[in-house]
Write a protein that holds these residues in place. Structure first.
Motif, PDB file in Angstrom:
ATOM      1  N   ASN A 122       0.828  -1.200   0.000  1.00 21.17           N
ATOM      2  CA  ASN A 122       0.000   0.000   0.000  1.00 21.17           C
ATOM      3  C   ASN A 122       0.870   1.261   0.000  1.00 21.17           C
ATOM      4  O   ASN A 122       1.562   1.562   0.960  1.00 21.17           O
ATOM      5  CB  ASN A 122      -0.925   0.004   1.227  1.00 21.17           C
ATOM      6  N   ILE A 123       0.840   1.976  -1.117  1.00 24.39           N
ATOM      7  CA  ILE A 123       1.572   3.238  -1.256  1.00 24.39           C
ATOM      8  C   ILE A 123       0.543   4.352  -1.419  1.00 24.39           C
ATOM      9  O   ILE A 123      -0.159   4.423  -2.424  1.00 24.39           O
ATOM     10  CB  ILE A 123       2.517   3.221  -2.479  1.00 24.39           C
ATOM     11  N   GLU A 124       0.422   5.205  -0.414  1.00 24.13           N
ATOM     12  CA  GLU A 124      -0.615   6.239  -0.448  1.00 24.13           C
ATOM     13  C   GLU A 124      -0.347   7.280  -1.532  1.00 24.13           C
ATOM     14  O   GLU A 124      -1.260   7.715  -2.236  1.00 24.13           O
ATOM     15  CB  GLU A 124      -0.709   6.916   0.922  1.00 24.13           C
ATOM     16  N   ASP A 125       0.885   7.681  -1.678  1.00 30.20           N
ATOM     17  CA  ASP A 125       1.239   8.715  -2.649  1.00 30.20           C
ATOM     18  C   ASP A 125       2.085   8.097  -3.758  1.00 30.20           C
ATOM     19  O   ASP A 125       3.232   7.717  -3.538  1.00 30.20           O
ATOM     20  CB  ASP A 125       2.020   9.832  -1.950  1.00 30.20           C
ATOM     21  N   LEU A 126       1.531   7.993  -4.962  1.00 28.15           N
ATOM     22  CA  LEU A 126       2.231   7.374  -6.075  1.00 28.15           C
ATOM     23  C   LEU A 126       3.010   8.378  -6.920  1.00 28.15           C
ATOM     24  O   LEU A 126       3.651   8.005  -7.902  1.00 28.15           O
ATOM     25  CB  LEU A 126       1.238   6.624  -6.979  1.00 28.15           C
ATOM     26  N   CYS A 128      10.002  14.902  -8.653  1.00 31.51           N
ATOM     27  CA  CYS A 128       9.347  16.054  -9.291  1.00 31.51           C
ATOM     28  C   CYS A 128       7.905  16.248  -8.841  1.00 31.51           C
ATOM     29  O   CYS A 128       7.347  17.333  -8.994  1.00 31.51           O
ATOM     30  CB  CYS A 128       9.392  15.915 -10.811  1.00 31.51           C
ATOM     31  N   GLU A 129       7.280  15.187  -8.311  1.00 33.49           N
ATOM     32  CA  GLU A 129       5.900  15.231  -7.815  1.00 33.49           C
ATOM     33  C   GLU A 129       4.907  15.684  -8.890  1.00 33.49           C
ATOM     34  O   GLU A 129       3.898  16.299  -8.593  1.00 33.49           O
ATOM     35  CB  GLU A 129       5.801  16.146  -6.581  1.00 33.49           C
ATOM     36  N   ARG A 130       5.200  15.332 -10.162  1.00 34.17           N
ATOM     37  CA  ARG A 130       4.330  15.756 -11.256  1.00 34.17           C
ATOM     38  C   ARG A 130       3.582  14.596 -11.906  1.00 34.17           C
ATOM     39  O   ARG A 130       2.581  14.802 -12.580  1.00 34.17           O
ATOM     40  CB  ARG A 130       5.158  16.475 -12.334  1.00 34.17           C
ATOM     41  N   ASP A 131       4.094  13.386 -11.770  1.00 36.32           N
ATOM     42  CA  ASP A 131       3.496  12.224 -12.413  1.00 36.32           C
ATOM     43  C   ASP A 131       3.735  11.012 -11.522  1.00 36.32           C
ATOM     44  O   ASP A 131       4.551  11.057 -10.612  1.00 36.32           O
ATOM     45  CB  ASP A 131       4.121  12.014 -13.796  1.00 36.32           C
ATOM     46  N   GLU A 132       3.013   9.923 -11.795  1.00 39.74           N
ATOM     47  CA  GLU A 132       3.210   8.715 -11.010  1.00 39.74           C
ATOM     48  C   GLU A 132       4.634   8.195 -11.199  1.00 39.74           C
ATOM     49  O   GLU A 132       5.208   8.278 -12.283  1.00 39.74           O
ATOM     50  CB  GLU A 132       2.201   7.640 -11.421  1.00 39.74           C
ATOM     51  N   GLU A 133       5.170   7.643 -10.119  1.00 43.48           N
ATOM     52  CA  GLU A 133       6.549   7.171 -10.131  1.00 43.48           C
ATOM     53  C   GLU A 133       6.612   5.742 -10.658  1.00 43.48           C
ATOM     54  O   GLU A 133       6.514   4.779  -9.932  1.00 43.48           O
ATOM     55  CB  GLU A 133       7.154   7.231  -8.724  1.00 43.48           C
ATOM     56  N   TRP A 134       6.781   5.609 -11.970  1.00 43.97           N
ATOM     57  CA  TRP A 134       7.025   4.322 -12.604  1.00 43.97           C
ATOM     58  C   TRP A 134       8.406   4.386 -13.245  1.00 43.97           C
ATOM     59  O   TRP A 134       9.011   5.444 -13.354  1.00 43.97           O
ATOM     60  CB  TRP A 134       5.929   3.989 -13.622  1.00 43.97           C
ATOM     61  N   THR A 135       8.926   3.254 -13.664  1.00 44.60           N
ATOM     62  CA  THR A 135      10.337   3.163 -14.069  1.00 44.60           C
ATOM     63  C   THR A 135      10.734   4.180 -15.118  1.00 44.60           C
ATOM     64  O   THR A 135      11.703   4.926 -14.946  1.00 44.60           O
ATOM     65  CB  THR A 135      10.650   1.744 -14.581  1.00 44.60           C
ATOM     66  N   GLU A 136       9.999   4.217 -16.231  1.00 48.55           N
ATOM     67  CA  GLU A 136      10.385   5.111 -17.319  1.00 48.55           C
ATOM     68  C   GLU A 136      10.275   6.576 -16.914  1.00 48.55           C
ATOM     69  O   GLU A 136      11.090   7.400 -17.321  1.00 48.55           O
ATOM     70  CB  GLU A 136       9.539   4.836 -18.570  1.00 48.55           C
ATOM     71  N   HIS A 137       9.266   6.897 -16.104  1.00 50.04           N
ATOM     72  CA  HIS A 137       9.177   8.288 -15.645  1.00 50.04           C
ATOM     73  C   HIS A 137      10.369   8.631 -14.766  1.00 50.04           C
ATOM     74  O   HIS A 137      11.025   9.653 -14.962  1.00 50.04           O
ATOM     75  CB  HIS A 137       7.884   8.528 -14.863  1.00 50.04           C
ATOM     76  N   LEU A 138      10.650   7.777 -13.795  1.00 46.57           N
ATOM     77  CA  LEU A 138      11.711   8.053 -12.827  1.00 46.57           C
ATOM     78  C   LEU A 138      13.070   8.219 -13.497  1.00 46.57           C
ATOM     79  O   LEU A 138      13.832   9.135 -13.170  1.00 46.57           O
ATOM     80  CB  LEU A 138      11.777   6.921 -11.799  1.00 46.57           C
ATOM     81  N   LEU A 139      13.378   7.346 -14.464  1.00 45.84           N
ATOM     82  CA  LEU A 139      14.706   7.340 -15.062  1.00 45.84           C
ATOM     83  C   LEU A 139      14.828   8.137 -16.352  1.00 45.84           C
ATOM     84  O   LEU A 139      15.947   8.465 -16.766  1.00 45.84           O
ATOM     85  CB  LEU A 139      15.149   5.896 -15.327  1.00 45.84           C
ATOM     86  N   LEU A 140      13.683   8.463 -16.995  1.00 46.97           N
ATOM     87  CA  LEU A 140      13.751   9.158 -18.273  1.00 46.97           C
ATOM     88  C   LEU A 140      12.910  10.422 -18.349  1.00 46.97           C
ATOM     89  O   LEU A 140      13.356  11.440 -18.883  1.00 46.97           O
ATOM     90  CB  LEU A 140      13.316   8.224 -19.415  1.00 46.97           C
ATOM     91  N   LYS A 141      11.677  10.371 -17.849  1.00 44.43           N
ATOM     92  CA  LYS A 141      10.712  11.432 -18.102  1.00 44.43           C
ATOM     93  C   LYS A 141      10.655  12.511 -17.029  1.00 44.43           C
ATOM     94  O   LYS A 141      10.251  13.645 -17.304  1.00 44.43           O
ATOM     95  CB  LYS A 141       9.309  10.823 -18.252  1.00 44.43           C
ATOM     96  N   CYS A 142      11.029  12.173 -15.811  1.00 48.12           N
ATOM     97  CA  CYS A 142      11.044  13.156 -14.720  1.00 48.12           C
ATOM     98  C   CYS A 142      11.895  14.352 -15.138  1.00 48.12           C
ATOM     99  O   CYS A 142      12.946  14.192 -15.779  1.00 48.12           O
ATOM    100  CB  CYS A 142      11.596  12.515 -13.451  1.00 48.12           C
ATOM    101  N   VAL A 143      11.452  15.553 -14.786  1.00 47.96           N
ATOM    102  CA  VAL A 143      12.163  16.754 -15.220  1.00 47.96           C
ATOM    103  C   VAL A 143      13.619  16.755 -14.751  1.00 47.96           C
ATOM    104  O   VAL A 143      14.523  17.208 -15.469  1.00 47.96           O
ATOM    105  CB  VAL A 143      11.419  18.020 -14.721  1.00 47.96           C
ATOM    106  N   LEU A 144      13.885  16.203 -13.564  1.00 43.97           N
ATOM    107  CA  LEU A 144      15.255  16.148 -13.060  1.00 43.97           C
ATOM    108  C   LEU A 144      16.063  15.079 -13.798  1.00 43.97           C
ATOM    109  O   LEU A 144      17.262  15.263 -14.055  1.00 43.97           O
ATOM    110  CB  LEU A 144      15.253  15.878 -11.561  1.00 43.97           C
TER     111      LEU A 144
END
Length: 285
Positions: free
Chosen positions: A151-155, A160-176
């Motif tokens: 159970n993860i309350e905040d996904l 960046c707190e802009r999109d759900e934290e999935w692999t491609e976002h975290l490693l490629l799409k996140c603004v940082l």
């Protein structure tokens, strides 16, 4: 260990009398125990010991596996700034280059009785090594953990707190992450990664390039190290509250890749000044 108290009562250091035979590295302490060489690493590398963020870590906490790449990695409270620290870092790389962790437990032997070993039983399950095979969907990001029934309350992405934290976002799409890749790709003199929708696509794109095998291996290693450092920055934010800058992450990627490739590849004479500009086309085709 029970005998530790007896040694404390006599003001003697247990570390002076025991040598660790490293198995999985889950009991011996990296800096404080004697497990490689003739004494604790803190005595041989005092400048690096002063930089360590946690001097009480176990050996296993400094061992990383990035896809098929295995390496030693360190967490310091700041980067290397002077020749003494850099020289000690390079020497430490050399000392550890043939050291590998195993499945067996750590054991101990008395220095005065080298043939007698004292087994140290594990109290908990084996430490889990993070496998950075992100393109195979193995990273325990928030979405993945949620799918596993945790159970993860905040996904939202921890960074960046802009999109759900999935692999491609975290490693490629996140603004940082995008800012990190922009800097790394500019350093490597390669097109920006944003055309790739997944880590797997990026790795495949490198393999399809009309370049030598050595060049592909070099770029692949740097890409995997970049993924690792992005993941590491995320974990430092979550578990330690450390919000590392993109500049620091990029600097760490350059330094870690330089040290790893200089020690593990044929490029033994790799020069740091040239590496900072990635000016190596004449020595690797």
């Amino acid at each position: 260990m029970g005998i530790e108290k007896d040694f404390e009562m006599t003001n003697l250091s247990l570390n002076k009398y025991l040598i660790a035979n490293i198995g999985n590295g889950c009991k011996a302490k990296f800096c404080l125990d004697t497990w490689v060489g003739n004494g604790p690493l803190k005595e041989r590398f005092p400048a690096l010991y002063a930089l360590a963020r946690n001097n009480n870590c176990k050996v296993s906490e400094f061992w990383r596996r990035i896809g098929e790449i295995e390496m030693w990695d360190w967490v310091w409270h700041r980067g290397i700034r002077n020749d003494e620290e850099r020289d000690q870092h390079l020497e430490l790389i050399e000392v550890l280059k043939d050291q590998r962790l195993k499945e067996s437990e750590d054991t101990w032997k008395w220095k005065t009785r080298p043939n007698e070993e004292m087994t140290v039983a594990m109290d908990t399950a084996k430490s889990e090594l993070v496998r950075m095979e992100s393109y195979k969907k193995r990273i325990p990001d928030k979405v993945e953990l949620n799918c596993r029934g945790i159970n993860i309350e905040d996904l939202l992405c921890s960074r960046c707190e802009r999109d759900e934290e999935w692999t491609e976002h975290l490693l490629l799409k996140c603004v940082l992450a995008r800012a990190t890749w922009w800097n790394i790709m500019a350093w490597l003199k390669l097109p920006n990664h944003e055309e790739h929708n997944s880590c797997e696509e990026m790795m495949q794109h490198i393999q399809e390039q009309n370049c030598s095998k050595d060049w592909k291996q070099l770029i692949t290693a740097i890409i995997m190290i970049t993924m690792w450092q992005i993941w590491k920055s995320r974990n430092e934010l979550i578990f330690k509250g450390l919000n590392g800058s993109v500049t620091r992450t990029v600097d760490e990627i350059k330094e870690l890749s330089f040290l790893w490739i200089k020690e593990r590849s044929k490029l033994k004479n790799l020069d740091w000044e040239r590496w900072k500009d990635f000016n190596i086309r004449d020595i690797i085709k």
